[in-house]
Design an enzyme around this catalytic site. Structure first.
Site, mmCIF file in Angstrom:
data_model
loop_
_atom_site.group_PDB
_atom_site.id
_atom_site.type_symbol
_atom_site.label_atom_id
_atom_site.label_comp_id
_atom_site.label_asym_id
_atom_site.label_seq_id
_atom_site.Cartn_x
_atom_site.Cartn_y
_atom_site.Cartn_z
ATOM 1 N N HIS A 24 -49.168 -26.576 -64.795
ATOM 2 C CA HIS A 24 -50.064 -26.994 -63.712
ATOM 3 C C HIS A 24 -50.140 -25.899 -62.649
ATOM 4 O O HIS A 24 -49.127 -25.432 -62.149
ATOM 5 C CB HIS A 24 -49.552 -28.304 -63.097
ATOM 6 N N ASP A 69 -57.654 -28.300 -62.563
ATOM 7 C CA ASP A 69 -56.811 -28.810 -61.484
ATOM 8 C C ASP A 69 -57.634 -29.653 -60.506
ATOM 9 O O ASP A 69 -58.508 -29.138 -59.814
ATOM 10 C CB ASP A 69 -56.147 -27.642 -60.754
ATOM 11 N N MET A 79 -66.490 -13.900 -59.921
ATOM 12 C CA MET A 79 -66.491 -12.702 -59.084
ATOM 13 C C MET A 79 -67.803 -12.646 -58.304
ATOM 14 O O MET A 79 -68.887 -12.640 -58.900
ATOM 15 C CB MET A 79 -66.354 -11.444 -59.945
ATOM 16 N N TYR A 121 -59.831 -9.043 -58.745
ATOM 17 C CA TYR A 121 -58.911 -8.229 -59.556
ATOM 18 C C TYR A 121 -57.454 -8.533 -59.197
ATOM 19 O O TYR A 121 -56.606 -8.678 -60.080
ATOM 20 C CB TYR A 121 -59.169 -6.734 -59.361
#
Length: 149
Positions: A24, A69, A79, A121
């Site tokens: 999780h 989640d 991105m 990144y």
């Protein structure tokens, strides 16, 4: 390819193992063909090669097994378009595909975060794994945060 009932054929044994070992809150990156996967994974995430496959197909397979989640406002991230590309009017139609797949898999609207390029990144360097794909769409990378069953 895995020869088991109910397992999407696009998911390799290595990817299945990663999905099973993730806990999780762990994150997995589905990276496009331009993503610096080797350098991002140099000191951290496990690298999985899925050359020749596009991200929507892999995402659809992953979402059949991976719960997102529900305890965070945005369990998926893309991105963000860099300012110079935004000024040129660059579009990211692949994001609509991702959002549709996420919503369908979760049975509700899933909020998706846009993360600045270099922050993306850095976040990828802390992921559990990075799946390097053959996706050619610009800004095709997506991060998924694992939830609970």
């Amino acid at each position: 390819m895995v020869m088991l009932k109910g397992i999407p054929r696009i998911l390799s044994p290595q990817l299945l193992s990663v999905l099973a070992r993730m806990g999780h809150g762990d994150e997995i990156v589905l990276a496009d063909a331009n993503f610096p996967t080797a350098s991002v994974c140099q000191n951290g995430p496990e690298m999985i090669r899925a050359d020749g496959h596009d991200i929507p197909a892999i995402l659809k397979g992953v979402l059949q097994l991976l719960p997102l989640d529900a305890y965070v406002p945005k369990p998926a991230a893309v991105m963000a378009v860099v300012p110079s590309d935004a000024e040129k009017g660059l579009k990211t139609p692949i994001w609509d595909t991702y959002k549709s797949l996420l919503d369908e898999a979760e049975g509700k609207k899933v909020a998706v975060e846009e993360v600045e390029r270099f922050a993306f990144y850095d976040r990828a360097k802390t992921a559990f794994a990075v799946v390097h794909t053959g996706e050619t769409a610009l800004y095709g990378n997506i991060i998924l945060k694992k939830g609970v069953l």
